[in-house]
Motif scaffolding. Structure first.
Motif: not given
Length: 445
Positions: A423-432
């Motif tokens: 999960v990135n700093n925008q709290l979005i689970a990254e693709t892949g």
């Protein structure tokens, strides 16, 4: 009036030497190189280990090289036997220890019963004639000398065993000391055989890639059609330990990092990852997977196993462990006064499933089912509006988590079964994602 005596610089020099030695030790084990004798450093110093000096080339290699034999067929002789095991058991353990190295190099080893051998195995206590004194049970287990000396000595005050978690495993300690005899120094990789700390009994042991790179840098690779034959005295069995795969269930009761789901996962102030399962914990590094598991209560005294969740605060240095309706709080592996306490005192849920600290606001997030709680460890919290839905916190992330952690790169990692999400700093689970925990984090094949 007499002239005052000049102050000697020797104590200052000695103190600087002491601090430099501490920095070297701390660097070896991935601790902050403060030169201070803190609790993490003391904990490392108390653990059983090899007596050979740590001489890793920290700037270039994970392993170090101390010397090299000029020939590839070597003889060895067991000069005496520990009473803790039968002669046959000792012979088999030593034979298997040599075989780990001959399986990956052109080296061959021949056991002899009398006469001069290239490599000698000896059990001894205290001072035993080589100016390197043994110190009784624990601490220094064994030591060895570099090529082409060939001596390997084992502390008889240890209880030497094979096939059990009790005592000290002769096979793995011997394999480590043989690595020194062949010219390898200590490795910085926790899970490598040539790491200086004793890893504990492991019936499924295989050489780490760092061990293989080191020994092959000295002697080259074993040719596919060659055989490494060990000629064994008649009173020693020629059978060796079976080549177990990582997917076989361990018989020792220790969890298999390639099969087990996580109970909890934390990143300590020393930037070491600790992954928990049952009564055990693995130290996990970025690129080299999980080391051998050790009992949780060897590091965190009074802490039970089978945890529900855990989180380490990088801002206060506190580590929180959750199980049932109780919370334990530690600082530098020491349980703080008054703990464990009931989670109801903090309006937190019993039996949480995961926890992590977000760098974005320094808050601790605690998860259970499809809900989460946001908790500030430094003040009273009004948590009456919780739980809130995980889907409102993360985008494309799962619920019903096993563990969660903020890693060294600042990313959040969520674990469920053998899957994990980043999960990135925008709290979005990254693709892949999701990806396999066992393959990426535990480095299982």
């Amino acid at each position: 009036m007499d002239k005052p005596a000049e102050k000697s610089d020797k104590p200052v020099e000695q103190w600087e030497d002491f601090m430099e030695a501490l920095r070297s030790l701390q660097s070896m084990f991935g601790l902050p190189t403060t030169g201070a004798l803190d609790r993490d450093t003391l904990e490392i110093m108390r653990q059983p280990r090899c007596g050979v000096e740590d001489t890793v080339n920290h700037k270039i290699l994970k392993f170090s090289i101390l010397g090299r034999w000029r020939r590839k067929h070597l003889t060895y002789r067991i000069l005496n036997y520990t009473p803790d095991m039968t002669r046959s058991e000792v012979g088999k353990a030593i034979q298997t220890a040599f075989k780990y190295w001959s399986d990956v190099t052109p080296l061959t080893f021949q056991a002899i019963k009398s006469g001069r051998a290239d490599i000698t195995i000896r059990f001894a206590r205290g001072s035993h004639g080589d100016n390197v004194r043994f110190d009784g049970p624990g601490r220094t287990l064994a030591h060895a000398f570099t090529p082409e000396d060939g001596r390997a000595h084992f502390d008889e005050d240890e209880t030497w065993t094979e096939g059990t978690n009790r005592g000290t495993n002769l096979r793995l300690v011997a394999a480590h000391e043989i690595g020194h005899v062949l010219g390898l120094g200590h490795s910085k990789i926790d899970s490598a055989l040539m790491a200086p700390l004793y890893p504990g009994y492991n019936p499924f042991f295989k050489l780490h890639s760092d061990d293989i790179k080191g020994i092959q840098a000295l002697y080259g690779k074993r040719e596919a059609d060659s055989e490494s034959i060990i000629v064994v005295p008649p009173n020693i069995t020629t059978s060796v330990a079976p080549n177990f795969t990582t997917s076989m269930p361990p018989t020792s009761g220790k969890p298999d990092p390639c099969m087990a789901d996580l109970d909890a996962f934390i990143l300590s102030s020393s930037q070491k990852g600790y992954a928990f399962k049952g009564d055990y914990v693995w130290i996990v590094s970025d690129y080299y997977g999980a080391g051998n598991p050790i009992k949780i209560n060897r590091l965190w005294k009074e802490l039970p196993g089978n945890l529900d969740a855990a989180v380490h605060s990088q801002y206060t240095g506190r580590t929180y462990f959750f199980k049932g309706d109780k919370m334990w709080r530690y600082r530098n592996f020491v349980l703080q006064k008054g703990f464990p306490k009931s989670v109801t005192l903090y309006d937190l849920p019993p039996n949480p499933e995961a926890a992590f600290q977000w760098k974005g606001n320094r808050q601790i997030f605690i998860f259970k089912g499809d809900g989460y709680w946001q908790w500030n460890e430094n003040r009273w919290n009004d948590l009456s509006s919780y739980p809130k839905k995980i889907r409102n916190l993360f985008t494309r992330a799962p619920s019903n988590l096993d563990a969660a952690i903020t890693w060294k790169n600042g990313k959040i990692y969520l674990f469920r079964g053998d899957q994990y999400w980043r999960v990135n700093n925008q709290l979005i689970a990254e693709t892949g994602y999701p990806k396999s925990k066992s393959k990426v984090w535990m480095q299982c094949l």
